[in-house]
Scaffold this active site. Structure first.
Site, PDB file in Angstrom:
ATOM      1  N   LEU A  76       0.842  -1.185  -0.145  1.00 43.48           N
ATOM      2  CA  LEU A  76       0.046   0.054  -0.055  1.00 43.48           C
ATOM      3  C   LEU A  76       0.740   1.173   0.002  1.00 43.48           C
ATOM      4  CD1 LEU A  76      -3.112   0.492   0.226  1.00 43.48           C
ATOM      5  CD2 LEU A  76      -2.931   0.736   2.564  1.00 43.48           C
ATOM      6  N   ASN A  89      -1.629   2.927 -11.085  1.00 46.08           N
ATOM      7  CA  ASN A  89      -1.203   1.368 -11.028  1.00 46.08           C
ATOM      8  C   ASN A  89      -2.151   1.087 -11.892  1.00 46.08           C
ATOM      9  OD1 ASN A  89      -0.406  -0.820  -9.613  1.00 46.08           O
ATOM     10  ND2 ASN A  89      -2.532  -1.102  -9.100  1.00 46.08           N
ATOM     11  N   HIS A  91      -3.887  -2.777 -12.559  1.00 43.64           N
ATOM     12  CA  HIS A  91      -4.695  -4.039 -12.070  1.00 43.64           C
ATOM     13  C   HIS A  91      -4.865  -4.977 -13.114  1.00 43.64           C
ATOM     14  CE1 HIS A  91      -6.073  -6.206  -8.522  1.00 43.64           C
ATOM     15  NE2 HIS A  91      -7.235  -6.264  -9.286  1.00 43.64           N
ATOM     16  N   ASP A 132      -6.350  -0.523  -4.763  1.00 45.48           N
ATOM     17  CA  ASP A 132      -7.125  -0.926  -5.928  1.00 45.48           C
ATOM     18  C   ASP A 132      -8.474   0.001  -5.880  1.00 45.48           C
ATOM     19  OD1 ASP A 132      -4.990  -2.591  -6.805  1.00 45.48           O
ATOM     20  OD2 ASP A 132      -6.113  -4.342  -5.703  1.00 45.48           O
ATOM     21  N   GLU A 168      -2.649  -5.515 -21.247  1.00 45.58           N
ATOM     22  CA  GLU A 168      -1.651  -4.369 -20.278  1.00 45.58           C
ATOM     23  C   GLU A 168      -0.848  -3.832 -21.123  1.00 45.58           C
ATOM     24  OE1 GLU A 168      -0.185  -5.700 -16.529  1.00 45.58           O
ATOM     25  OE2 GLU A 168      -1.828  -6.782 -16.023  1.00 45.58           O
TER      26      GLU A 168
HETATM   27  C1  GRF Z   1       1.250  -6.766 -13.892  1.00 47.76           C
HETATM   28  O1  GRF Z   1       0.208  -7.750 -14.508  1.00 47.76           O
HETATM   29  C2  GRF Z   1      -0.071  -5.765 -13.186  1.00 47.76           C
HETATM   30  O2  GRF Z   1      -1.185  -5.833 -13.437  1.00 47.76           O
HETATM   31  C3  GRF Z   1       0.167  -6.018 -11.841  1.00 47.76           C
HETATM   32  O3  GRF Z   1       1.207  -6.620 -11.610  1.00 47.76           O
HETATM   33  C4  GRF Z   1       1.724  -7.002 -12.767  1.00 47.76           C
HETATM   34  C5  GRF Z   1       3.411  -6.969 -12.993  1.00 47.76           C
HETATM   35  O4  GRF Z   1       3.909  -7.646 -13.971  1.00 47.76           O
HETATM   36  N1  GRF Z   1      -0.090  -4.669 -11.283  1.00 47.76           N
HETATM   37  P1  GRF Z   1       5.402  -7.807 -14.194  1.00 47.76           P
HETATM   38  O5  GRF Z   1       6.042  -8.193 -12.796  1.00 47.76           O
HETATM   39  O6  GRF Z   1       5.866  -6.415 -14.579  1.00 47.76           O
HETATM   40  O7  GRF Z   1       5.563  -8.954 -15.078  1.00 47.76           O
END
Ligand code: GRF
Length: 183
Positions: A76, A89, A91, A132, A168
């Site tokens: 956090l 962030n 998620h 989140d 992502e």
């Molecule tokens: C990602 O999937 C993101 O959604 C989350 O943490 C993950 C990090 O992935 N917040 P990585 O460690 O950068 O591969």
């Protein structure tokens, strides 16, 4: 104009690597994971070997940045007044569902599969004092991939994780730029 970023990461590095590949203006990487520090070194990005949030804020103040970007950061973050609405962030699910303490990485995808969801995705949000929870600024949905009927929960969750990470990679850099340009 590109926002100046400090990226906080303790993950496996796919998120930070993607932000670099997409040409984001990363002024510093703060991490304690050797994998992500190695990525910083490879790309000649200054790094701070720390996951102490006060040290990170102090350093960020000193170098002058626009946003703090979380990329695989599970603790956090206590948001000081001068960083309100300036910490983002990503998620790996469609918030407000499947968020909160302990909901990170594979745990999220397992929960999505166990709930029988047909759609998942990822969410970029502003960070506030609750896990989140802050304002959602972008989301991308993906269908939960079909898997062999006899494959176990972990395999299904890993397949989903791969698909979500793919989403992502497009969503996060674009959302950061859009947030900077249009708020
Ligand atoms: C990602 O999937 C993101 O959604 C989350 O943490 C993950 C990090 O992935 N917040 P990585 O460690 O950068 O591969």
């Amino acid at each position: 104009m590109q926002p100046r970023l400090i990226v906080l990461t303790n993950g496996y590095g796919s998120t930070i690597r993607n932000l670099i590949d997409k040409g984001m203006n990363i002024k510093m990487i703060a991490s304690k994971s050797t994998r992500t520090l190695w990525i910083a070194e490879q790309h000649k990005i200054p790094f701070l070997i720390s996951n102490d949030i006060d040290t990170i804020f102090q350093t960020a103040n000193g170098i002058g940045i626009d946003y703090i970007i979380l990329a695989g950061w599970t603790s956090l973050v206590p948001v000081p007044p001068n960083y309100r609405n300036r910490i983002l962030n990503i998620h790996p699910a469609l918030l407000p569902k499947y968020g909160g303490k302990g909901m990170y990485g594979i745990n999220v995808h397992k929960a999505v599969i166990e709930a029988g969801e047909k759609i998942s995705g990822c969410t970029v949000h502003v960070v506030d004092e609750i896990y989140d929870h802050g304002k959602i600024i972008a989301q991308k949905t993906i269908p939960v991939p079909e898997s062999e009927p006899d494959s176990g929960l972990i395999v299904k969750a890993l397949m989903l994780q791969d698909r979500v990470k793919e989403a992502e990679r497009e969503l996060y850099p674009q959302a950061i730029l859009d947030y900077y340009q249009i708020g």
